[in-house]
Design an enzyme around this catalytic site. Structure first.
Site, PDB file in Angstrom:
ATOM      1  N   TYR A 158       0.839  -1.204   0.000  1.00 35.24           N
ATOM      2  CA  TYR A 158       0.000   0.000   0.000  1.00 35.24           C
ATOM      3  C   TYR A 158       0.875   1.256   0.000  1.00 35.24           C
ATOM      4  O   TYR A 158       0.709   2.156  -0.827  1.00 35.24           O
ATOM      5  CB  TYR A 158      -0.933   0.002   1.212  1.00 35.24           C
ATOM      6  CG  TYR A 158      -1.531   1.358   1.482  1.00 35.24           C
ATOM      7  CD1 TYR A 158      -2.545   1.855   0.665  1.00 35.24           C
ATOM      8  CD2 TYR A 158      -1.058   2.169   2.512  1.00 35.24           C
ATOM      9  CE1 TYR A 158      -3.076   3.126   0.886  1.00 35.24           C
ATOM     10  CE2 TYR A 158      -1.583   3.429   2.740  1.00 35.24           C
ATOM     11  CZ  TYR A 158      -2.585   3.901   1.923  1.00 35.24           C
ATOM     12  OH  TYR A 158      -3.096   5.154   2.128  1.00 35.24           O
ATOM     13  N   LYS A 162       1.570   4.371  -2.960  1.00 33.06           N
ATOM     14  CA  LYS A 162       1.488   5.821  -2.728  1.00 33.06           C
ATOM     15  C   LYS A 162       2.801   6.500  -3.125  1.00 33.06           C
ATOM     16  O   LYS A 162       2.807   7.569  -3.750  1.00 33.06           O
ATOM     17  CB  LYS A 162       1.148   6.114  -1.259  1.00 33.06           C
ATOM     18  CG  LYS A 162      -0.263   5.726  -0.864  1.00 33.06           C
ATOM     19  CD  LYS A 162      -1.316   6.546  -1.605  1.00 33.06           C
ATOM     20  CE  LYS A 162      -2.724   6.256  -1.139  1.00 33.06           C
ATOM     21  NZ  LYS A 162      -3.752   6.985  -1.903  1.00 33.06           N
ATOM     22  N   PRO A 304       4.951  -6.667  12.350  1.00 33.76           N
ATOM     23  CA  PRO A 304       6.177  -6.393  11.591  1.00 33.76           C
ATOM     24  C   PRO A 304       6.150  -4.969  11.027  1.00 33.76           C
ATOM     25  O   PRO A 304       5.153  -4.536  10.459  1.00 33.76           O
ATOM     26  CB  PRO A 304       6.131  -7.429  10.458  1.00 33.76           C
ATOM     27  CG  PRO A 304       5.251  -8.526  10.972  1.00 33.76           C
ATOM     28  CD  PRO A 304       4.256  -7.873  11.871  1.00 33.76           C
TER      29      PRO A 304
END
Length: 349
Positions: A158, A162, A304
């Site tokens: 994700y 971006k 994580p």
């Protein structure tokens, strides 16, 4: 100015549309409900945007369009004349992006590239992009400024999408100097409109902290897991920069106000946050206070890539956009709780 808003039916989208309309802009809203709950009336209109129309007393035209569908997107551009774009549409669940990287790269990049190509074809030169603090990766310094390192150590697809989209838009801006590109790096949007008519209605179990906390408080979920309580922070839990969604929405309006006032601004990048970090426990305690409810918690292991603290320096947006976050922690939580209690089943009620 007439603005195309992608991802308009969602949490940030609906609040942004409302602020645009209240500031005298006109809009066309598109969404395919990939993240937002697909709650529509008998005519296929998004309930969230119908409520925006109710709040503003203005028309909120909506079309169910997937930005990845080039033909459908071209139809939108061929039938309308836009002065600018606010591009919010994207898959956005960090954990899901790790499990389904190809879906995220395909959806988020293809949608954005389609949109940029349509802007070039139909001569739309003003582009405001919904970016994210995830582009910074683990912060190399605090507070994070717009000049802080980006693209290093990003822990999920994700965030990578971006970052990639920022680079693409910067390059498109360089190649087309008449373009105005504004990259807005969001920190952690929370809260809801004061009316309680629009707010965050995530699909399934919430991925973000505060909708999860409010669903525990109202009894929809049994317990909040806090991922780690041994960080080097005020109380051992992770610290983030939470910003009221209405303040965030106003940042988009200020970006277009600047373009209208200044003219050609080139490419500009802004952090949208408060500049103040709150811990998970502080957020939970604030919601407990405004709700009067107990919120059971248990401690889990850190996920994580989780870091201790992330908060920004928002002074550039204050200086150039004339924008600042005005809402404090208690008010953010009160507005969230107002939305949650008025809409215990979200827009489905």
């Amino acid at each position: 100015m007439h603005i195309l808003v992608t991802g308009a039916a969602g949490f940030i989208g609906s609040h942004t549309v409302l602020e645009l309309l209240n500031s005298g802009y006109t809009v066309l809203c598109i969404d395919n409900f990939a993240n937002a709950i697909s709650v529509t009336d008998e005519h296929g209109n998004a309930i969230s945007l119908k409520r925006v129309a109710q709040l503003t007393g203005k028309d909120v035209p909506f079309q169910n369009v997937d930005v990845c569908d080039e033909a459908a997107l071209e139809k939108v551009f061929s039938e309308n004349k836009f002065d600018g774009i606010i591009h919010l549409a994207a898959l956005k669940a960090v954990g899901e992006s790790v499990a389904k990287p190809l879906q995220y790269y395909s959806n988020n990049l293809v949608a954005s590239l389609n949109l940029i190509q349509m802007c070039l074809k139909y001569n739309v030169k003003n582009f405001v992009f919904s970016s994210s603090a995830t582009v910074y990766g683990p912060p190399s310094e605090l507070p994070i400024t717009e000049k802080s390192q980006t693209g290093q150590g990003i822990t999920n697809p994700y965030g990578q999408t971006k970052y990639m989209m920022e680079q693409i838009l910067i390059d498109v801006g360089k190649a087309n100097p008449e373009w105005n590109v504004v990259l807005l790096r969001y920190f952690n949007p929370v809260g809801a409109h004061k009316s309680g008519l629009i707010g965050e209605d995530p699909k399934g179990v919430p991925n973000n902290l505060m909708p999860y906390v409010s669903q525990v408080a109202i009894g929809k979920l049994p317990v909040l897991t806090i991922y780690g309580d041994q960080f080097d922070t005020v109380d051992g839990t992770g610290v983030r920069d939470y910003i009221h969604v209405v303040d965030l929405a106003k940042g988009h309006v200020k970006a277009f106000d600047r373009i209208k006032t200044v003219g050609n601004i080139g490419t500009e990048i802004y952090n949208l946050g408060t500049g103040v970090g709150y811990s998970v426990r502080q957020m939970v305690d604030a919601l407990k206070k405004v709700s009067g409810r107990d919120i059971p918690v248990k401690i889990g292991v850190p996920r994580p890539g989780d870091v201790a603290s992330v908060y920004c320096d928002p002074s550039l947006a204050q200086e150039k956009l004339g924008w600042r976050a005005e809402t404090g922690l208690e008010e953010m939580c009160a507005d969230l709780w107002n939305w949650q209690t008025k809409n215990p089943q979200g827009f489905s009620a």
